[in-house]
Design an enzyme around this catalytic site. Structure first.
Site, PDB file in Angstrom:
ATOM      1  N   TRP A 110       0.815  -1.214   0.000  1.00 51.21           N
ATOM      2  CA  TRP A 110       0.000   0.000   0.000  1.00 51.21           C
ATOM      3  C   TRP A 110       0.849   1.265   0.000  1.00 51.21           C
ATOM      4  O   TRP A 110       0.401   2.352   0.382  1.00 51.21           O
ATOM      5  CB  TRP A 110      -0.992  -0.035   1.175  1.00 51.21           C
ATOM      6  CG  TRP A 110      -2.049  -1.088   0.982  1.00 51.21           C
ATOM      7  CD1 TRP A 110      -2.299  -1.765  -0.175  1.00 51.21           C
ATOM      8  CD2 TRP A 110      -2.994  -1.583   1.930  1.00 51.21           C
ATOM      9  NE1 TRP A 110      -3.330  -2.665   0.005  1.00 51.21           N
ATOM     10  CE2 TRP A 110      -3.773  -2.563   1.290  1.00 51.21           C
ATOM     11  CE3 TRP A 110      -3.260  -1.293   3.279  1.00 51.21           C
ATOM     12  CZ2 TRP A 110      -4.795  -3.267   1.935  1.00 51.21           C
ATOM     13  CZ3 TRP A 110      -4.282  -1.992   3.924  1.00 51.21           C
ATOM     14  CH2 TRP A 110      -5.036  -2.963   3.255  1.00 51.21           C
ATOM     15  N   HIS A 139      -4.104 -11.666  10.208  1.00 53.95           N
ATOM     16  CA  HIS A 139      -5.470 -11.476   9.716  1.00 53.95           C
ATOM     17  C   HIS A 139      -5.445 -11.143   8.235  1.00 53.95           C
ATOM     18  O   HIS A 139      -4.593 -10.389   7.767  1.00 53.95           O
ATOM     19  CB  HIS A 139      -6.164 -10.353  10.483  1.00 53.95           C
ATOM     20  CG  HIS A 139      -7.396  -9.862   9.806  1.00 53.95           C
ATOM     21  ND1 HIS A 139      -8.541 -10.617   9.718  1.00 53.95           N
ATOM     22  CD2 HIS A 139      -7.651  -8.716   9.123  1.00 53.95           C
ATOM     23  CE1 HIS A 139      -9.448  -9.942   9.028  1.00 53.95           C
ATOM     24  NE2 HIS A 139      -8.933  -8.786   8.650  1.00 53.95           N
ATOM     25  N   GLU A 183      -3.464  -9.531  -2.714  1.00 51.64           N
ATOM     26  CA  GLU A 183      -3.521  -8.606  -3.851  1.00 51.64           C
ATOM     27  C   GLU A 183      -2.161  -8.352  -4.474  1.00 51.64           C
ATOM     28  O   GLU A 183      -2.074  -7.848  -5.581  1.00 51.64           O
ATOM     29  CB  GLU A 183      -4.206  -7.297  -3.455  1.00 51.64           C
ATOM     30  CG  GLU A 183      -3.380  -6.437  -2.544  1.00 51.64           C
ATOM     31  CD  GLU A 183      -4.152  -5.232  -2.035  1.00 51.64           C
ATOM     32  OE1 GLU A 183      -5.267  -5.420  -1.524  1.00 51.64           O
ATOM     33  OE2 GLU A 183      -3.626  -4.123  -2.148  1.00 51.64           O
ATOM     34  N   HIS A 236     -19.058  -5.674   7.059  1.00 55.03           N
ATOM     35  CA  HIS A 236     -19.293  -4.664   6.031  1.00 55.03           C
ATOM     36  C   HIS A 236     -20.749  -4.249   5.950  1.00 55.03           C
ATOM     37  O   HIS A 236     -21.108  -3.325   5.237  1.00 55.03           O
ATOM     38  CB  HIS A 236     -18.810  -5.180   4.670  1.00 55.03           C
ATOM     39  CG  HIS A 236     -17.373  -5.614   4.724  1.00 55.03           C
ATOM     40  ND1 HIS A 236     -17.008  -6.886   5.082  1.00 55.03           N
ATOM     41  CD2 HIS A 236     -16.230  -4.936   4.522  1.00 55.03           C
ATOM     42  CE1 HIS A 236     -15.688  -6.977   5.082  1.00 55.03           C
ATOM     43  NE2 HIS A 236     -15.195  -5.809   4.744  1.00 55.03           N
TER      44      HIS A 236
END
Ligand code: GLN
Ligand code: ZN
Length: 765
Positions: free
Chosen positions: A568, A648, A612, A701
Site C-alpha cells: 500500500w 489477519h 492482492e 461490512h
C-alpha cells in the site's frame, strides 16, 4: 517517433471531483455544477498535455466514478433493477445508483459489485451480464467529450479516444446466472464496438486506443478465440482508422501469436513491468508485422523519475530493429495510479523530491526522451546525476548489514506448531472457541475531531494521548462486559493501518497532496518508501502496555505486516522489492520483540494485502510467495514458543493459495468467510490447515446484526471441517467503520453463540 499518453488522473489537483461528487450526492449542488467541475478538469488535463507537446492525447479517460462503469453505460449494460427505478430521470443519477446503490422511499437497490482493477489498488464496478445480454450505444459520454476536446485542442489529429477493448470488458464482468459463458457474448458486443469506432471515425478521429490488459494474463483458449474473432472483425470493418491495442501491468509476449495475420495499426506494451518481453516482440515485429510498437517506458504506477539511460537504450534498440517510424513512446499504463503534481509537495526533502515525478512530470519526461534520442546529451547527464544517490538519507549501513545476516533460524519459530500450541494452551487457559476481534473499534466523530485538533495544534500531544487513553479504558470495559476472551486496545490512535507505521519508520515519507483514486470519490495517499527502512523506537508498545495494565484478560498487540506496508505504498525501485520487504519485516520483528519483552503474550501481524500482491501470471507466483512469506516470517519468528502470533486477512478466495498461507506458520489466522457463508471451508476438504483459525462468523461490512443462531450455525459448520481445538470465533474484519450500537449487539450475540457452541459441540469432538 510519436509521444502519447494512455490516461491522465481525473480527480483534480485539489480533489475537486471528489468534493463535487460528494456535494452532489448530498444534494448540496446540482448536476450542472458537477458537470462544470468535470469539464474544468478535462480542459486542464488536455491543455497540459498539449503544452507538453504530446502527439496523441487521450480523450474519454475522464470518469465521474469509474471507467469500467462508463463502458457499461456506453454499451447499455444496465442490470434490470436499475432500469426500473421510475424516479431516475437522467443518466448521471442512473450511473451513480449503479455505483452506489439507490435508497429512497420504498426503493432499496444495492450498489453493483466492486473489485480490484488487476493488481492495482483501483477498484472498478463489475459489469453484470444476462444470458441474452443486448448491447447498444446507450450513453453519449464518449462523443460529448470528443466534441469538447475538439474545442480545446488545436488539432483533432491529436485526439485519441480511449475505450476498454471488448475482450477485456467481457473478462472484467460476471455472468448473472451460471448457464452461459461471458466470452460467448463476443459476437453480440462486437457490432456495437464497430458502430462506436465508425462513429468516432466520422467525427474525424484518426487514432483510437482500445485497452486490452487481458493480454498480459494467462488467457484461456476461449478468451484467445474471442480475441481473434473480435479483432478479426474490427480490422475487417474499421480498416480506415488507426487502432492501438494497449496491454499493461505485465508482459504479453506469450500472447504475441494472436497478432498473426491481424491488421491492427499499433500495439502498446509495458516495458516497466516486463522489459524482457522486448526481444521477443521486436523479433515478431521485424518478421511478420507492419504494426507500430508503442513502448511503455515511464512508470505509471510509481513516483520515481524515469531512468533516461535505460529508456533510451530500449528506444534505440527498437529503432535498430524496426525503424523510427514504427515506434511510439508512452507511460506503461494510465497515470491514474500516481498523484498529479510533485510541485504541490513542499515538505519533502529536496534530495528525495528531485528524484520524484508525478503524472504531470511524467508527461514531460517523454519530451526529454525524444530530445536525448535526437542527440541532446545534457538532459541525459543531468538525469543520471540526479538519480545517483549520495545523500545519507537514503542509506543506512547498519540496516544494510543486518539484512545480509538474516539466517534460516531467523525465519523459523523455535519449535513446531504442535509444541507451541500445547505450551500456549497451558499458559493461556482459554476456553474452546475463544472469542476475539480483529483489532479496530468504531472510529467515531469524536476521535476524528480529536485528531483534527491535534493536527491544527489546538490540542497538545499530551492531552491528545490522555484522551485516547480514555477511549482505550472505555473499549476495555465494553469488551469485558461482552465477555470476549482476547481483548484489543481498539486502534484509536491510528488513522490508517499503514500510515501509522510508515510515519514512525525511518526511510518512509508521507506526502501532503499525493492523492490517488481508489474508487469513486475515495482517494488514498500512499506513503513513499525512499530509503533503507528501519525502526527508530517503539511504535505501539506504550499503547498496548497501557491497555494490558487495565485488564486481567489477555491483550492482543496489533501490528501491520511487511507485505501490506509495502503493497500500500510507493516502493523504491533501485533495489529488488524483496530487499525492501525484508527491511520492513525486520523493523516489525523488532517491534514484536519489544512487545513480547514488555509482557504482551499475543501479537497480531495483519497482512490483508498479501493476496492482492499476487502477480498476474501464475508463473510468477512462486517467487512472490518466496519473498512475501519470508518477510512475514522474519517479522514473526523471533518470539518464544509461548508467545502467540496471530495474523489477519480479509478475503475469502483462498482456495488456490491455502498452502502458502499455511507456510506463514502463524499460530492463529483470522479471516473473512461470512459473506461467502463459509465458502472458505471448502478448501479444507482438499487441504487441512494445520494451525488455529478464526473463520469470520459475521460480515462487518453490513450494518445488519447477526443472530445468535446464525453465528452458532457457522461455528457448527466450521467444527465439522476443522479440529475444534483449532477454532476461534471472531468477526471477519476490523470494526472501525461500524457504529457502536451495531458492534455491541453483534459481539454480544457472537460471544453468546460461542458459549452455546462450547456446550453443544464439544462432546461430539
Ligand atoms: N487490525 C485492523 C483493523 O481491525 C485490520 C484491518 C484490515 O484487515 N484491513 O482495522
Ligand atoms: Zn480485514
Amino acid at each position: 517517433m510519436l509521444k502519447h499518453n494512455l490516461g491522465y488522473p481525473r480527480i483534480g489537483i485539489r480533489r475537486e471531483l471528489k468534493k463535487a461528487s460528494e456535494a452532489y450526492w448530498s444534494n448540496k449542488i446540482d448536476s450542472n455544477s458537477l458537470f462544470e467541475v468535470g469539464e474544468k478538469i478535462r480542459e486542464e488535463n488536455w491543455k497540459l498535455q498539449e503544452e507538453a507537446n504530446l502527439d496523441l492525447i487521450p480523450c474519454n479517460d475522464f470518469s465521474f466514478y469509474d471507467h469500467v462503469l462508463d463502458m457499461s453505460l456506453l454499451l447499455g449494460v444496465i442490470p434490470e433493477s436499475y432500469h426500473s427505478i421510475p424516479v431516475i430521470h437522467n443518466n448521471i443519477d442512473l450511473y451513480f445508483s449503479m455505483a452506489r446503490g439507490f435508497q429512497r422511499n420504498e426503493w432499496d437497490i444495492k450498489a453493483m459489485e466492486m473489485t480490484k482493477w488487476f493488481n492495482t489498488n483501483y477498484h472498478y464496478i463489475v459489469p453484470e451480464f444476462d444470458k441474452n445480454q443486448k448491447f447498444s450505444i446507450f450513453s453519449n459520454k464518449i462523443f460529448d467529450e470528443l466534441e469538447e476536446s475538439k474545442k480545446i485542442l488545436k488539432s483533432i489529429k491529436k485526439i485519441k479516444p480511449v475505450l476498454i477493448g471488448p475482450v477485456s470488458y467481457l473478462f472484467l464482468g460476471k455472468e448473472k446466472e451460471k448457464s452461459f459463458h461471458k466470452m460467448d457474448l463476443i459476437e453480440n458486443i462486437i457490432p456495437i464496438y464497430i458502430k462506436i469506432i465508425k462513429k468516432l471515425k466520422n467525427e474525424g478521429i484518426n487514432w483510437i486506443q482500445l485497452d486490452e490488459p487481458i493480454l498480459v494474463l494467462d488467457m484461456s483458449e476461449k478468451e484467445k478465440e474471442a480475441f481473434k474473432y473480435a479483432y478479426g472483425e474490427i480490422s475487417k470493418f474499421c480498416s480506415d482508422i488507426n487502432i492501438m491495442l494497449a496491454s499493461y501491468f505485465d508482459g504479453m509476449s506469450e500472447n504475441m501469436f494472436l497478432f498473426q495475420d491481424m491488421s491492427i495499426q499499433a500495439l502498446h506494451i509495458d516495458l516497466v513491468e516486463d522489459s524482457e518481453q522486448m526481444e521477443k516482440i521486436l523479433s515478431f515485429f521485424s518478421r511478420e508485422s507492419k504494426m507500430i510498437l508503442s513502448l511503455g517506458l515511464i512508470d505509471g504506477r510509481n513516483v520515481w523519475k524515469n531512468n533516461y539511460a535505460n529508456s533510451v537504450q530500449k528506444i534505440e534498440n527498437a529503432i535498430e530493429s524496426i525503424g523510427e517510424d514504427r515506434i511510439m513512446i508512452a507511460p506503461n499504463c494510465s497515470l491514474i495510479h500516481v498523484p498529479i503534481d510533485i510541485e504541490y509537495e513542499h515538505s519533502i526533502h529536496i534530495a528525495i523530491k528531485n528524484r520524484m515525478s508525478f503524472a504531470k512530470q511524467k508527461i514531460y519526461e517523454l519530451n526529454d526522451l525524444v530530445e536525448i534520442v535526437k542527440g541532446n546529451k545534457n538532459i541525459l547527464f543531468k538525469n543520471s546525476s540526479l538519480l545517483e544517490k549520495s545523500s545519507s538519507i537514503f542509506y543506512d549501513q547498519k540496516i544494510k548489514e543486518r539484512m545480509t545476516k538474516i539466517t534460516d533460524q531467523d525465519i523459523q519459530r523455535n519449535n513446531h506448531f504442535y509444541i507451541r500450541q500445547k505450551k500456549q494452551k497451558n499458559k493461556f487457559r482459554l476456553p474452546l472457541f475463544p472469542t476475539t476481534t480483529i483489532g479496530s473499534f468504531p472510529q467515531t466523530k469524536e476521535i476524528r475531531s480529536l485528531r483534527n485538533k491535534l493536527r491544527k495544534k489546538e490540542l497538545s500531544q499530551e492531552s491528545y494521548n490522555e484522551k485516547i487513553k480514555d477511549f482505550i479504558v472505555d473499549v476495555i470495559k465494553k469488551q469485558e462486559k461482552i465477555d470476549l476472551d482476547v481483548l484489543v486496545h481498539g486502534e484509536f490512535e491510528r488513522t490508517d493501518m499503514v500510515e501509522y507505521f510508515s510515519d514512525k519508520l525511518k526511510g518512509i515519507l508521507s506526502t501532503n497532496n499525493g492523492w490517488v483514486q481508489s474508487y469513486g470519490s475515495r482517494c488514498v495517499k500512499p506513503p513513499v518508501i525512499y530509503g533503507d527502512v528501519g525502526r527508530i523506537s517503539d511504535m505501539t508498545v506504550e499503547w498496548i502496555c497501557f491497555a494490558q495494565s487495565k485488564t486481567k484478560k489477555l491483550m492482543k498487540g496489533m501490528l501491520t505486516g511487511p507485505v501490506t506496508i509495502l503493497q500500500w505504498s510507493f516502493v523504491r525501485n533501485d533495489q529488488p522489492i524483496y530487499h525492501t520487504a525484508y527491511q520492513i519485516a525486520w523493523a516489525i520483528r523488532e517491534e514484536v520483540l519489544s512487545l513480547e519483552k514488555s509482557g504482551i503474550q499475543i501479537i497480531q501481524i495483519d497482512e490483508p494485502a498479501l493476496r492482492e500482491g499476487l502477480p498476474l501470471k501464475k508463473k510468477n507466483w512462486k517467487s512472490y510467495f518466496d519473498w512475501s512469506i519470508k518477510a512475514f516470517r522474519i517479522s514473526s519468528s523471533g518470539v518464544k514458543d509461548e508467545t502467540q502470533i496471530h495474523t489477519h486477512m480479509c478475503y475469502s478466495e483462498f482456495n488456490d493459495i491455502f498452502e502458502h498461507i499455511a507456510d506463514l506458520d502463524a499460530d492463529v489466522i483470522t479471516m473473512e468467510t461470512s459473506r461467502s457463508k463459509m465458502e472458505l471451508l471448502k478448501a479444507f476438504s482438499v487441504f487441512s490447515y494445520p494451525n488455529e483459525i478464526g473463520p469470520g462468523v459475521y460480515d462487518i461490512h453490513s450494518p445488519r446484526i447477526p443472530t445468535v443462531e446464525e453465528i452458532f450455525d457457522l461455528i457448527k459448520k466450521a467444527s465439522n471441517k476443522l479440529p475444534i481445538k483449532n477454532i476461534w470465533v471472531n468477526p471477519d474484519c476490523g470494526l472501525k467503520t461500524r457504529k457502536w450500537e451495531e458492534v455491541l449487539k453483534s459481539l454480544h450475540n457472537m460471544t453468546k453463540a460461542a458459549k452455546i457452541a462450547r456446550k453443544k459441540l464439544v462432546n461430539s469432538s
